[in-house]
Enzyme design. Structure first.
Site, mmCIF file in Angstrom:
data_model
loop_
_atom_site.group_PDB
_atom_site.id
_atom_site.type_symbol
_atom_site.label_atom_id
_atom_site.label_comp_id
_atom_site.label_asym_id
_atom_site.label_seq_id
_atom_site.Cartn_x
_atom_site.Cartn_y
_atom_site.Cartn_z
ATOM 1 N N HIS A 1 -14.389 5.409 5.330
ATOM 2 C CA HIS A 1 -15.833 5.184 5.371
ATOM 3 C C HIS A 1 -16.447 5.175 3.973
ATOM 4 C CE1 HIS A 1 -20.090 6.446 5.761
ATOM 5 N NE2 HIS A 1 -20.069 5.692 6.835
ATOM 6 N N HIS B 1 12.376 1.150 5.303
ATOM 7 C CA HIS B 1 12.163 -0.254 4.938
ATOM 8 C C HIS B 1 12.673 -1.148 6.065
ATOM 9 C CE1 HIS B 1 11.630 -3.820 2.587
ATOM 10 N NE2 HIS B 1 11.420 -3.170 1.470
ATOM 11 N N CYS C 1 0.800 -1.221 0.000
ATOM 12 C CA CYS C 1 0.000 0.000 0.000
ATOM 13 C C CYS C 1 0.834 1.273 0.000
ATOM 14 C CB CYS C 1 -0.942 0.005 1.206
ATOM 15 S SG CYS C 1 -2.104 -1.384 1.239
ATOM 16 N N HIS D 1 -2.669 6.914 5.460
ATOM 17 C CA HIS D 1 -3.220 5.793 4.696
ATOM 18 C C HIS D 1 -4.397 5.161 5.417
ATOM 19 C CE1 HIS D 1 -3.710 2.103 2.566
ATOM 20 N NE2 HIS D 1 -3.108 1.361 3.472
ATOM 21 N N ASN E 1 -10.414 0.766 1.951
ATOM 22 C CA ASN E 1 -8.963 0.770 1.759
ATOM 23 C C ASN E 1 -8.680 0.554 0.280
ATOM 24 O OD1 ASN E 1 -6.213 0.322 1.658
ATOM 25 N ND2 ASN E 1 -6.163 -1.048 3.420
ATOM 26 N N HIS F 1 -2.273 19.802 7.143
ATOM 27 C CA HIS F 1 -3.184 18.731 6.728
ATOM 28 C C HIS F 1 -2.467 17.386 6.794
ATOM 29 C CE1 HIS F 1 -5.766 21.970 5.337
ATOM 30 N NE2 HIS F 1 -4.775 22.429 4.592
#
EC number: 2.3.1.-
Length: 535
Positions: free
Chosen positions: A465, A335, A256, A436, A469, A432
């Site tokens: 909502h 990572h 992702c 994710h 995802n 802001h």
């Protein structure tokens, strides 16, 4: 006495299914169930110094001028300050009249230094615009469940309540092949879904920016699971008849967080190829990754992942300064794949029945917290105000210098109070936040650890909502939400942070070039007045 976190500190509880028993010996009594989860570790209380040093290394890596310019200014000020105004003017006039060679030499050195500086500094990367694909209403999950005839009303209502308890609404989208009964794990279905979401997002992007596909010099596509031959990037090039010398890249298996990795790759390509456009496409094929077995740890992706795709247009052309929405400020990638537990926390494999799917470890939240800790500790020195860095660094050094004195036993209690590190206020660095939208649990724990307000997390929760995802494209749906609400003002800094298999955590910081008005095309436009909703 220093207190070490116990196993109970890493757990959180949630009361579910409150109600009244309608039958049986306990009829009329109140019933409920309790769900126990592992919470995100309190990573701001255990900061690793090496990530702080890495952040400062990034900060000064190309900033030698910060050390030389103050010295030059100090020397020049001392020299000029020793002269009166009349003496200064007389010296300048005499040098200009009688020492022309020195004056020309000085001008030549000055012009050469300025030229080298501007030629060696990296070009600014501008985000011209972006687009997020929104499927039509007949792809909604609940609507398809009703039309499929596989579920009665009670079962559909149960599924809706289970999904909503995870922070996901009933208007998210899944491919029709999932509910139609046909085999959705075929290359044909994968290509159909890919062409629908990718071309839908790109059509909107080219329409908004008025850029011809042949003008694009760099193309980066990321999709974790579905990697056909020819590649998805080749599908786009073939569909839009792009030019033959385009630099195209296809990223697979990166989870992702691959959208930010694609942005990083596009930035590097633009730095090496001036006066160019780059397009980054981020998506995931839901049907091709739909798990059809019974292993509960492999059923989790079915509950969260939904259709989505984003397309972003980047430019390094200086003439695009006035029409760009954002400028790229920082990218920090972390990572944790060297650790075996992190490497296998999200793992694609077959179950005992031979069904392929993603197996999600129960330690995912804890592992994600460690990667997140390393990432934001590195990012802090790049974005936090100096006052925040000073307090943070001072308390961090104090703990590392005097930490051993705090280790005591129950037999020998110490009167020394444990010194907690100063927790930087990231709300002072960003206006802001686009976190994710992976799940409600992760967002809850992330908000608690970073001490963010409900307003800071609004875009992430509402995206989860409304769209679920959507993998690597979710941070762009969140930025679309902020634009639809007209919250982005000139000079605002936006923090996009994502995490994915591997295990990786990546951050990108954008600065708004102008006040962003409500776009004419946006996936939120017809529903934005209903949001935010109470969850």
């Amino acid at each position: 006495m220093a207190r070490t976190p116990s196993e109970q500190d890493l757990l959180s509880t949630e009361i579910l299914n409150c109600g009244i028993e309608s039958s049986g010996p306990n009829v009329g009594s109140v019933t409920f169930s309790v769900r126990v989860r592992r919470r995100l570790p309190d990573f701001l209380q255990s900061i690793n110094l090496k990530y702080v040093k890495l952040g400062y290394h990034y900060l000064i890596n190309h900033a030698i001028y910060l050390a030389t310019i103050p010295v030059l200014v100090l020397v020049l000020s001392a020299e000029v300050g020793s002269l009166s105004r009349e003496e200064l003017w007389k010296n300048l006039w005499d040098d200009a009249r009688y020492d022309l060679a020195t004056l020309l030499g000085f001008c030549g050195v000055f012009v050469f230094t300025v030229s080298v500086y501007f030629m060696s500094r990296p070009r600014s990367i501008y985000l011209i615009d972006f687009a997020c694909y929104r499927p039509t209403d007949d792809f909604k999950f609940v609507e398809q469940a009703k039309r499929s005839g596989k579920f009665d009303d009670a079962t559909i209502d149960f599924q809706r309540r289970i999904v909503q308890s995870s922070g996901i609404g009933d208007e998210t989208y899944i491919p029709k092949a999932v509910m139609s009964g046909e085999n959705c794990l075929t290359m044909k279905q994968g290509r159909l879904e890919a062409s629908m979401v990718m071309f839908g997002a790109l059509d909107e992007l080219f329409e908004k920016t008025k850029i011809r596909p042949k003008d694009v010099g760099v193309l980066v596509v990321n999709c974790t699971i579905f990697n056909p031959t020819p590649s998805l990037s080749a599908m786009i090039i073939n569909h839009y008849k792009m030019r033959g010398n385009i630099l195209s890249y296809n990223l697979g298996g990166m989870g992702c967080s691959a959208g930010i990795i694609g942005t990083d790759l596009a930035r590097d390509m633009l730095q090496a190829n001036p006066n160019n456009f780059a397009v980054v496409v981020s998506t995931e094929m839901v049907a091709y990754n739909w798990y059809q077995g019974r292993d509960r740890s492999m059923l989790i992706p079915n509950c969260y992942f939904r259709m989505g795709c984003s397309a972003v247009l980047l430019s390094n052309r200086r003439r695009d300064y006035h029409r760009a929405k954002y400028r790229l400020e920082h990218i920090v990638r972390t990572h944790k794949g060297a650790d075996d537990r992190s490497f296998r926390c999200i793992y694609q494999e077959e179950d005992e029945q031979g069904y392929r799917g993603l197996k999600v470890s129960k330690d995912l939240v804890e592992i994600g917290g460690e990667a997140l800790k390393a990432n934001i500790t590195t990012l802090g020195p790049l974005v936090l105000p100096f006052s925040e860095q000073l307090f943070f660094f001072a308390t961090l050094v104090w703990r590392h210098l005097f930490g051993p004195a705090e280790k005591t036993t129950q037999q020998q209690p110490s009167s020394i109070t444990t010194t907690k590190p100063y927790i930087p206020d990231y709300k002072l660095a960003f206006e802001h936040f686009c976190v994710h939208a992976s799940s409600k649990t992760v967002l809850d724990e992330l908000q608690r650890n970073l001490e963010l307000s409900d307003k800071n997390m609004e875009a992430s929760r509402m995206t989860l909502h409304r769209f679920g995802n959507t993998s690597s494209s979710s941070v762009w749906y969140e930025l679309s939400y902020l634009e639809a609400k007209e919250k982005v003002k000139k000079g605002d800094r936006v923090w996009q942070i994502s995490f994915g298999s591997g295990f990786k955590c990546n951050s990108v910081v954008w600065q708004s070039m102008r006040r962003v008005k409500k776009p004419a095309r946006n996936p939120w436009l017809d529903t934005i007045d209903r949001y935010p909703v109470a969850l």
